[in-house]
Design a protein around this motif. Structure first.
Motif, PDB file in Angstrom:
ATOM      1  N   ALA A 277       2.864   1.579   7.140  1.00  0.00           N
ATOM      2  CA  ALA A 277       3.489   2.515   8.072  1.00  0.00           C
ATOM      3  C   ALA A 277       4.619   1.841   8.844  1.00  0.00           C
ATOM      4  O   ALA A 277       5.681   2.440   9.076  1.00  0.00           O
ATOM      5  N   ARG A 278       4.412   0.579   9.229  1.00  0.00           N
ATOM      6  CA  ARG A 278       5.473  -0.158   9.934  1.00  0.00           C
ATOM      7  C   ARG A 278       6.660  -0.405   9.002  1.00  0.00           C
ATOM      8  O   ARG A 278       7.813  -0.326   9.430  1.00  0.00           O
ATOM      9  N   THR A 279       6.360  -0.678   7.748  1.00  0.00           N
ATOM     10  CA  THR A 279       7.440  -0.875   6.777  1.00  0.00           C
ATOM     11  C   THR A 279       8.267   0.397   6.625  1.00  0.00           C
ATOM     12  O   THR A 279       9.509   0.362   6.568  1.00  0.00           O
ATOM     13  N   PHE A 280       7.588   1.550   6.561  1.00  0.00           N
ATOM     14  CA  PHE A 280       8.293   2.824   6.449  1.00  0.00           C
ATOM     15  C   PHE A 280       9.145   3.079   7.683  1.00  0.00           C
ATOM     16  O   PHE A 280      10.267   3.596   7.580  1.00  0.00           O
ATOM     17  N   ARG A 281       8.635   2.714   8.864  1.00  0.00           N
ATOM     18  CA  ARG A 281       9.404   2.922  10.088  1.00  0.00           C
ATOM     19  C   ARG A 281      10.681   2.076  10.080  1.00  0.00           C
ATOM     20  O   ARG A 281      11.738   2.522  10.539  1.00  0.00           O
ATOM     21  N   GLN A 282      10.596   0.879   9.527  1.00  0.00           N
ATOM     22  CA  GLN A 282      11.767   0.000   9.491  1.00  0.00           C
ATOM     23  C   GLN A 282      12.743   0.401   8.390  1.00  0.00           C
ATOM     24  O   GLN A 282      13.965   0.280   8.562  1.00  0.00           O
ATOM     25  N   SER A 283      12.199   0.879   7.239  1.00  0.00           N
ATOM     26  CA  SER A 283      13.060   1.265   6.116  1.00  0.00           C
ATOM     27  C   SER A 283      12.603   2.611   5.568  1.00  0.00           C
ATOM     28  O   SER A 283      11.891   2.670   4.551  1.00  0.00           O
ATOM     29  N   PRO A 284      12.976   3.694   6.239  1.00  0.00           N
ATOM     30  CA  PRO A 284      12.511   5.020   5.801  1.00  0.00           C
ATOM     31  C   PRO A 284      12.982   5.334   4.388  1.00  0.00           C
ATOM     32  O   PRO A 284      14.182   5.285   4.088  1.00  0.00           O
ATOM     33  N   SER A 285      12.034   5.638   3.506  1.00  0.00           N
ATOM     34  CA  SER A 285      12.350   6.051   2.147  1.00  0.00           C
ATOM     35  C   SER A 285      11.142   6.794   1.600  1.00  0.00           C
ATOM     36  O   SER A 285      10.022   6.640   2.093  1.00  0.00           O
ATOM     37  N   SER A 286      11.366   7.601   0.566  1.00  0.00           N
ATOM     38  CA  SER A 286      10.273   8.372  -0.016  1.00  0.00           C
ATOM     39  C   SER A 286       9.218   7.452  -0.630  1.00  0.00           C
ATOM     40  O   SER A 286       8.024   7.746  -0.597  1.00  0.00           O
ATOM     41  N   GLN A 287       9.654   6.315  -1.171  1.00  0.00           N
ATOM     42  CA  GLN A 287       8.706   5.387  -1.792  1.00  0.00           C
ATOM     43  C   GLN A 287       7.747   4.825  -0.758  1.00  0.00           C
ATOM     44  O   GLN A 287       6.527   4.819  -0.958  1.00  0.00           O
ATOM     45  N   TYR A 288       8.293   4.344   0.380  1.00  0.00           N
ATOM     46  CA  TYR A 288       7.435   3.799   1.425  1.00  0.00           C
ATOM     47  C   TYR A 288       6.589   4.893   2.083  1.00  0.00           C
ATOM     48  O   TYR A 288       5.449   4.654   2.500  1.00  0.00           O
ATOM     49  N   ALA A 289       7.150   6.097   2.178  1.00  0.00           N
ATOM     50  CA  ALA A 289       6.390   7.205   2.773  1.00  0.00           C
ATOM     51  C   ALA A 289       5.159   7.515   1.926  1.00  0.00           C
ATOM     52  O   ALA A 289       4.051   7.697   2.456  1.00  0.00           O
ATOM     53  N   ARG A 290       5.333   7.600   0.598  1.00  0.00           N
ATOM     54  CA  ARG A 290       4.194   7.870  -0.283  1.00  0.00           C
ATOM     55  C   ARG A 290       3.171   6.744  -0.227  1.00  0.00           C
ATOM     56  O   ARG A 290       1.961   6.978  -0.193  1.00  0.00           O
ATOM     57  N   ALA A 291       3.673   5.506  -0.221  1.00  0.00           N
ATOM     58  CA  ALA A 291       2.757   4.366  -0.192  1.00  0.00           C
ATOM     59  C   ALA A 291       1.932   4.361   1.094  1.00  0.00           C
ATOM     60  O   ALA A 291       0.714   4.123   1.070  1.00  0.00           O
ATOM     61  N   ALA A 292       2.605   4.622   2.249  1.00  0.00           N
ATOM     62  CA  ALA A 292       1.892   4.637   3.528  1.00  0.00           C
ATOM     63  C   ALA A 292       0.884   5.788   3.570  1.00  0.00           C
ATOM     64  O   ALA A 292      -0.264   5.615   4.011  1.00  0.00           O
ATOM     65  N   ALA A 293       1.307   6.969   3.100  1.00  0.00           N
ATOM     66  CA  ALA A 293       0.405   8.127   3.121  1.00  0.00           C
ATOM     67  C   ALA A 293      -0.799   7.896   2.216  1.00  0.00           C
ATOM     68  O   ALA A 293      -1.940   8.191   2.588  1.00  0.00           O
ATOM     69  N   ASN A 294      -0.560   7.360   1.013  1.00  0.00           N
ATOM     70  CA  ASN A 294      -1.667   7.098   0.094  1.00  0.00           C
ATOM     71  C   ASN A 294      -2.624   6.052   0.652  1.00  0.00           C
ATOM     72  O   ASN A 294      -3.851   6.176   0.525  1.00  0.00           O
ATOM     73  N   SER A 295      -2.071   5.026   1.276  1.00  0.00           N
ATOM     74  CA  SER A 295      -2.918   3.971   1.835  1.00  0.00           C
ATOM     75  C   SER A 295      -3.767   4.498   2.989  1.00  0.00           C
ATOM     76  O   SER A 295      -4.957   4.175   3.095  1.00  0.00           O
ATOM     77  N   LEU A 296      -3.155   5.309   3.850  1.00  0.00           N
ATOM     78  CA  LEU A 296      -3.925   5.906   4.945  1.00  0.00           C
ATOM     79  C   LEU A 296      -5.032   6.794   4.403  1.00  0.00           C
ATOM     80  O   LEU A 296      -6.169   6.765   4.893  1.00  0.00           O
ATOM     81  N   ARG A 297      -4.700   7.591   3.396  1.00  0.00           N
ATOM     82  CA  ARG A 297      -5.696   8.503   2.829  1.00  0.00           C
ATOM     83  C   ARG A 297      -6.833   7.728   2.165  1.00  0.00           C
ATOM     84  O   ARG A 297      -8.010   8.059   2.325  1.00  0.00           O
ATOM     85  N   GLU A 298      -6.488   6.684   1.413  1.00  0.00           N
ATOM     86  CA  GLU A 298      -7.506   5.939   0.675  1.00  0.00           C
ATOM     87  C   GLU A 298      -8.388   5.094   1.590  1.00  0.00           C
ATOM     88  O   GLU A 298      -9.459   4.662   1.180  1.00  0.00           O
ATOM     89  N   SER A 299      -7.946   4.821   2.810  1.00  0.00           N
ATOM     90  CA  SER A 299      -8.784   4.044   3.731  1.00  0.00           C
ATOM     91  C   SER A 299      -9.993   4.842   4.201  1.00  0.00           C
ATOM     92  O   SER A 299     -10.973   4.273   4.684  1.00  0.00           O
ATOM     93  N   ILE A 300      -9.939   6.168   4.058  1.00  0.00           N
ATOM     94  CA  ILE A 300     -11.050   7.045   4.404  1.00  0.00           C
ATOM     95  C   ILE A 300     -11.722   7.509   3.127  1.00  0.00           C
ATOM     96  O   ILE A 300     -11.059   7.876   2.164  1.00  0.00           O
ATOM     97  N   SER A 301     -13.049   7.487   3.089  1.00  0.00           N
ATOM     98  CA  SER A 301     -13.762   7.861   1.869  1.00  0.00           C
ATOM     99  C   SER A 301     -13.523   9.328   1.528  1.00  0.00           C
ATOM    100  O   SER A 301     -13.249  10.158   2.401  1.00  0.00           O
TER     101      SER A 301
END
Length: 634
Positions: A277-301
């Motif tokens: 999420a911090r990486t996306f904030r520093q370099s907004p892009s669709s790739q980082y947005a998807r990665a951050a969203a997927n990581s947040l989602r996968e952290s919850i069962s």
């Protein structure tokens, strides 16, 4: 059935909500009255509409729900169902899927992980299944419909939660946890009885297909991405296989839910999501947005993500539609007259209203007398009686089993009249019981005394265990006032020495301090390695940095076994320990921290060292001066 928690936010008067000027929206109304109550009101509305429709135009009601639908692409690949069957077999499979998710979660990370914590609601639920069944069999004996005893076995979880919110005690958090654990076991028993007793025309071969589908669902957890479509496809295959086998297809929802993975979030996974999420904030892009969203989602069962997606549809669509399709009871004089003398009707009423009360309250009282299991403070006999009475609301599953167990339309009407009457009587009895159990003039102001005495085996005690003076603090590791009080308490400890024992209990203010619960759980994980107070001091020393990486860094600095620490962080026992303290705080109406109890009495004066010492000395036991405490503990 677990329901989402709504956190209210204060409106901003400088920027009024434009929707407010147009009048309250449906979403705003739901937030105002609460999701459990809103769902229950819609369930009642569906019931009332069904009764009005069935009596105003009975032929229209029957014809509508008997409408046939053909789903498929050809003669051999099509499914012909009625609207009524679509509701009861397909939509209710989603309802039972959410029930199964809760069952899996409670046994994996919830209230039913600890035997001492689970034994009382488990026994109460089993007795709440057996006693109503026996009463029904006694009253319906000779009627020819004795096998419909399953109608009285189950408690409606949705009505249980909403009813408790409407008429339950002011601080009923612990009662709610107890009743939800009971309802989970009740659901397991009811679903097992449906599978074993009310399954007709059984064909085992399609179950082999279902077994393969369920094995695929279990293996899907190892697929790195795109698991959602796989889960959905295999779930449909399992449902169709159950339907073909003769086993009621709603049980496919439970079978699928029990194989969906559940776990507490890993601190490292959460930290990884935050880094993305911090990486996306520093370099907004669709790739980082998807990665951050997927990581947040996968952290919850998956088990915990799905209820938030399905719960609104279950509460606000599926259950009201089910009531509309199944509660259409004719209340003509002839039907009511038949119900008034029907052993089936009175078997249902007595089984639910009396059987649930006797089964749940009687078994709970017996276990308490025998000192088996664990019941927390605040679960008085009066509150347990009110909760047991509320368990007699057996609406949803009772109506569901009526359709499975009885094939005579006239007797179905009599049974449905019994279910509706029993639900009303059980709710009224629970209301009266709760009102009688809560005295208008209590012996003391709620929360003015310590509800749960100090337990040397459970509590975090600093100082001699048998010290004559006791100071208990309910606090929050992110609270600035608790930080200031920590210094004051150290002065009190230095002044009184071995005459004082200090006890810490958790009361994290989750609405204001988002990391407070995580910090409390981390301190409990440290306590399992004998370092609670050292970890407490480390948390207070840097309140601004309590992210997962900070928690792990502190554990490493204190020399803790990091592998064991991380394992304990996600254990149900640690979460339950913090939750217990929070429920104690709720029962004592603790809404601000720090809250101090001086020799068992809530302290309302200044929190400076001199005032606390004077209060401790003034309220000391009569023999405190003569007491010789054991050597001081560090």
């Amino acid at each position: 059935m677990s329901l989402p928690v709504v956190i209210e936010q204060s409106p901003n008067p400088e920027h009024p909500d434009p929707a407010a000027a147009r009048g309250p929206s449906i979403a705003a109304l739901v937030r105002q009255i609460g999701p459990p109550r809103a769902g229950a009101l819609l369930l009642v509305l569906g019931t009332v509409l069904a009764i009005v429709w069935a009596n105003a135009a009975h032929d229209s009601y029957e014809a509508f729900w008997d409408t046939h639908l053909t789903i498929g692409v050809g003669g051999d690949l099509s499914l012909d169902v009625t609207l009524h069957a679509l509701v009861n077999d397909a939509l209710m499979a989603i309802f039972f899927f959410t029930v199964g998710l809760e069952v899996r979660r409670e046994f994996a990370i919830g209230e039913l992980t600890s035997w001492s914590r689970a034994v009382v609601p488990m026994v109460a639920a089993l007795c709440g299944l057996a006693v109503p069944s026996l009463l029904y069999l006694l009253l319906a004996s000779g009627s020819g419909w004795e096998h419909a005893w399953g109608v009285v076995i189950s408690t409606d979880t949705a009505f249980l939660v909403s009813g408790l919110a409407l008429v339950g005690p002011r601080a009923g958090g612990r009662l709610r946890v107890f009743l939800l654990a009971l309802a989970v076991v009740d659901d397991i028993g009811a679903l097992s009885i449906i599978a074993l007793v009310y399954t007709a025309d059984f064909d085992p071969l399609p179950l082999l297909v279902a077994a393969v589908g369920l094995a695929g669902i279990w293996c899907t957890r190892y697929v790195p991405t795109g698991r959602g479509p796989i889960y959905a496809t295999l779930a449909i295959v399992v449902w169709l296989a159950f339907l073909a086998s003769g086993v009621h297809p709603t049980l496919a929802g439970v079978a699928v839910a029990l194989l969906v993975p559940v776990y507490r979030p890993s601190r490292r996974d959460v930290e990884h999501a935050l880094a993305l999420a911090r990486t996306f904030r520093q370099s907004p892009s669709s790739q980082y947005a998807r990665a951050a969203a997927n990581s947040l989602r996968e952290s919850i069962s998956v088990n915990e993500r799905l209820p938030s997606a399905y719960a609104p549809y279950v509460a606000f669509v599926i259950l009201p539609v089910f009531a509309l399709a199944n509660a259409g009871v004719e209340v003509s004089p002839a039907v009511l007259a038949a119900a008034a003398t029907s052993p089936v009707t009175w078997g249902v009423v007595v089984g639910l209203v009396v059987g649930k009360l006797v089964g749940v309250l009687g078994s709970t009282t017996l276990l308490r007398v025998m000192r088996l299991g664990e019941l927390g403070p605040g679960l008085t006999t009066g509150r347990l009686a009110g909760g047991a009475a509320l368990c007699g609301v057996g609406f949803t599953l009772s109506l569901f089993i009526v359709d499975l167990a009885i094939d005579d339309p006239a007797v179905q009407n009599e049974a449905r009249v019994g279910v509706l009457l029993a639900s009303v009587l059980a709710f009224a009895l629970a209301t009266v019981t709760f009102r009688a159990a809560e005295p208008r003039v209590p012996d003391h102001e709620p929360g003015s005394v310590l509800e749960r005495p100090v337990d040397l085996e459970r509590d975090h005690v600093y100082g001699p265990p048998d010290a004559p003076l006791t100071l208990v603090e309910y606090g929050d590791f992110q609270c600035g006032f608790c930080l200031k009080t920590a210094g004051t308490i150290q002065e009190v400890v230095d002044e009184l020495g071995g005459r004082l024992r200090y006890v810490w209990r958790h009361a994290p203010l989750v609405r204001f301090h988002p990391n407070a619960v995580a910090a409390a759980e981390a301190s409990e994980a440290a306590a399992l390695q004998g370092r609670f107070f050292e970890f407490e001091r480390a948390l207070f020393a840097d309140q601004e940095h309590q992210q997962p990486a900070d928690i792990l860094r502190r554990a490493e600095e204190l020399g803790l076994d990091l592998e064991q620490f991380e394992k304990d962080l996600t254990s149900p026992a640690v979460a339950a320990r913090v939750r217990d303290d929070m429920l104690d705080a709720e029962a004592m109406d603790i809404t601000a921290v720090p809250t101090l109890f001086v020799n068992g009495v809530r302290h309302t004066g200044p929190h400076d060292a001199r005032s606390l010492i004077e209060a401790l000395e003034r309220t000391a036991p009569a023999d405190a001066a003569a007491a010789e405490p054991s050597p001081r503990l560090a």
